[in-house]
Design a protein around this motif. Structure first.
Motif, short mmCIF file in Angstrom:
data_model
loop_
_atom_site.label_atom_id
_atom_site.label_comp_id
_atom_site.label_asym_id
_atom_site.label_seq_id
_atom_site.Cartn_x
_atom_site.Cartn_y
_atom_site.Cartn_z
N LEU A 54 -47.57 48.00 -27.40
CA LEU A 54 -45.57 48.47 -27.25
C LEU A 54 -45.11 49.40 -26.89
CD1 LEU A 54 -45.28 46.70 -30.77
CD2 LEU A 54 -44.12 45.70 -28.54
N ARG A 55 -43.88 49.26 -26.26
CA ARG A 55 -43.65 50.72 -26.12
C ARG A 55 -43.34 50.94 -27.30
NH1 ARG A 55 -40.43 47.88 -22.72
NH2 ARG A 55 -40.97 47.92 -20.48
N MET A 56 -42.98 52.64 -27.73
CA MET A 56 -43.38 53.94 -28.36
C MET A 56 -41.75 53.17 -29.33
SD MET A 56 -45.81 54.82 -30.03
CE MET A 56 -45.08 56.24 -31.07
N ALA A 57 -40.69 52.59 -28.33
CA ALA A 57 -38.93 52.55 -28.42
C ALA A 57 -38.95 51.43 -29.43
CB ALA A 57 -38.32 52.54 -27.06
N GLU A 58 -39.75 50.40 -29.02
CA GLU A 58 -39.74 49.19 -29.53
C GLU A 58 -40.73 49.06 -30.85
OE1 GLU A 58 -41.05 46.58 -25.51
OE2 GLU A 58 -42.76 47.28 -26.21
N VAL A 59 -41.62 49.97 -30.94
CA VAL A 59 -42.36 50.17 -31.59
C VAL A 59 -41.20 50.09 -33.37
CG1 VAL A 59 -44.34 51.26 -33.25
CG2 VAL A 59 -44.56 51.04 -31.63
N ALA A 60 -40.62 51.13 -33.35
CA ALA A 60 -39.69 51.61 -34.15
C ALA A 60 -38.85 50.97 -33.64
CB ALA A 60 -38.40 53.29 -33.16
N ASP A 61 -37.96 50.13 -33.36
CA ASP A 61 -37.55 48.61 -33.05
C ASP A 61 -37.81 47.68 -34.30
OD1 ASP A 61 -35.40 50.06 -31.39
OD2 ASP A 61 -36.10 48.90 -29.69
N ARG A 62 -39.14 47.45 -34.46
CA ARG A 62 -39.99 46.74 -35.70
C ARG A 62 -40.31 46.84 -36.67
NH1 ARG A 62 -43.35 42.84 -31.61
NH2 ARG A 62 -41.99 42.26 -29.70
N VAL A 63 -40.66 48.24 -36.71
CA VAL A 63 -40.54 48.67 -38.22
C VAL A 63 -39.76 49.56 -39.15
CG1 VAL A 63 -43.39 49.33 -37.49
CG2 VAL A 63 -41.59 50.28 -37.20
N VAL A 64 -39.24 49.23 -40.13
CA VAL A 64 -38.63 50.45 -40.97
C VAL A 64 -38.79 51.52 -41.14
CG1 VAL A 64 -36.87 49.52 -42.82
CG2 VAL A 64 -38.79 47.98 -41.80
N LEU A 65 -38.83 52.80 -40.26
CA LEU A 65 -38.97 53.90 -39.91
C LEU A 65 -38.50 54.45 -38.38
CD1 LEU A 65 -42.72 54.11 -40.24
CD2 LEU A 65 -41.57 54.21 -41.93
N SER A 66 -37.84 56.08 -39.01
CA SER A 66 -36.93 56.22 -38.56
C SER A 66 -37.86 56.65 -37.05
CB SER A 66 -36.66 57.69 -38.67
OG SER A 66 -37.61 58.26 -38.67
N ARG A 67 -36.88 56.43 -35.71
CA ARG A 67 -38.08 56.62 -34.26
C ARG A 67 -38.92 58.09 -34.44
NH1 ARG A 67 -36.36 53.34 -30.38
NH2 ARG A 67 -34.57 52.19 -30.19
N THR A 68 -38.77 59.46 -35.14
CA THR A 68 -39.26 60.40 -35.04
C THR A 68 -40.40 59.91 -36.29
OG1 THR A 68 -36.99 62.03 -34.75
CG2 THR A 68 -39.54 62.61 -35.67
N ARG A 69 -39.82 59.54 -37.05
CA ARG A 69 -41.12 59.05 -38.33
C ARG A 69 -42.38 58.54 -37.99
NH1 ARG A 69 -45.03 59.88 -40.72
NH2 ARG A 69 -45.89 58.53 -42.51
N VAL A 70 -42.51 57.44 -36.49
CA VAL A 70 -42.79 56.36 -36.64
C VAL A 70 -43.57 57.37 -35.23
CG1 VAL A 70 -43.05 54.51 -34.62
CG2 VAL A 70 -41.22 54.11 -36.38
N SER A 71 -42.90 58.03 -34.17
CA SER A 71 -43.87 59.33 -33.46
C SER A 71 -44.86 59.56 -34.02
CB SER A 71 -42.80 59.95 -32.82
OG SER A 71 -43.97 60.14 -31.57
N ARG A 72 -44.73 59.89 -35.29
CA ARG A 72 -45.38 60.60 -36.14
C ARG A 72 -46.50 60.28 -36.55
NH1 ARG A 72 -41.14 64.86 -38.14
NH2 ARG A 72 -41.26 63.27 -39.70
N LEU A 73 -45.90 58.95 -37.28
CA LEU A 73 -47.47 57.83 -37.36
C LEU A 73 -48.40 57.68 -36.56
CD1 LEU A 73 -47.00 56.57 -40.52
CD2 LEU A 73 -45.87 54.75 -39.18
N VAL A 74 -47.83 57.21 -35.66
CA VAL A 74 -48.50 56.58 -34.58
C VAL A 74 -49.13 57.57 -34.19
CG1 VAL A 74 -48.76 55.66 -31.96
CG2 VAL A 74 -47.13 54.77 -33.81
#
Length: 151
Positions: A54-74
């Motif tokens: 998935l594109r990082m933006a798609e990951v962020a849309d699918r999980v219940v986290l902020s986009r910034t948090r998703v990037s750090r988490l990944v």
């Protein structure tokens, strides 16, 4: 809904239930010696896409986290060997996240703990009929919010 008070009570109950259930499930997952609940959420979405990712933006849309948090988490998950990131060949601003074989193993190890915990902290407290109504109503709310983008 015609009575705003009822809507507010339902909203408050949903928030309280969500908070309590997620905290309890997170505790169970941690005690189970598996990946953190947020990681599991990301792995679940990536696994559904397989090697395509998935594109990082798609990951962020699918999980219940902020986009910034998703990037750090990944990025944490990449360091743990559960996910790989690769740039989009045509647009270097876009990154793809892909689950690794180790990520699939972590997902499979966590799934039974997660599912038992959902049963214990959610499903055991509502009837099948209540769960169907709750699910239908909350999905309708979720669908209505998909057209709204954060500023």
């Amino acid at each position: 809904m015609s009575d705003p008070k009822i809507g507010l009570e339902a909203w408050r109950a949903m928030l309280l239930a969500h908070s309590a259930a997620v905290r309890a499930i997170e505790t169970d997952v941690q005690r189970g010696g598996t990946v953190p609940l947020a990681w599991y959420d990301v792995l679940l979405e990536l696994n559904a896409e397989g090697k395509k990712g998935l594109r990082m933006a798609e990951v962020a849309d699918r999980v219940v986290l902020s986009r910034t948090r998703v990037s750090r988490l990944v990025d944490e998950m990449v360091r743990a060997g559960l996910v790989t990131k690769r740039p989009e060949p045509d647009d270097r601003r876009v990154s793809w996240a892909v689950i690794t074989d180790e990520g699939v193993r972590a997902l499979r190890k966590t799934a039974p703990v997660y599912l038992r915990s959902i049963e214990r902290h959610f499903s055991a407290h509502v009837s099948d009929e209540e769960a169907a109504v709750i699910g239908k109503a909350l999905l309708r709310v979720a669908e209505s919010g998909k057209t709204v983008r954060p500023v």
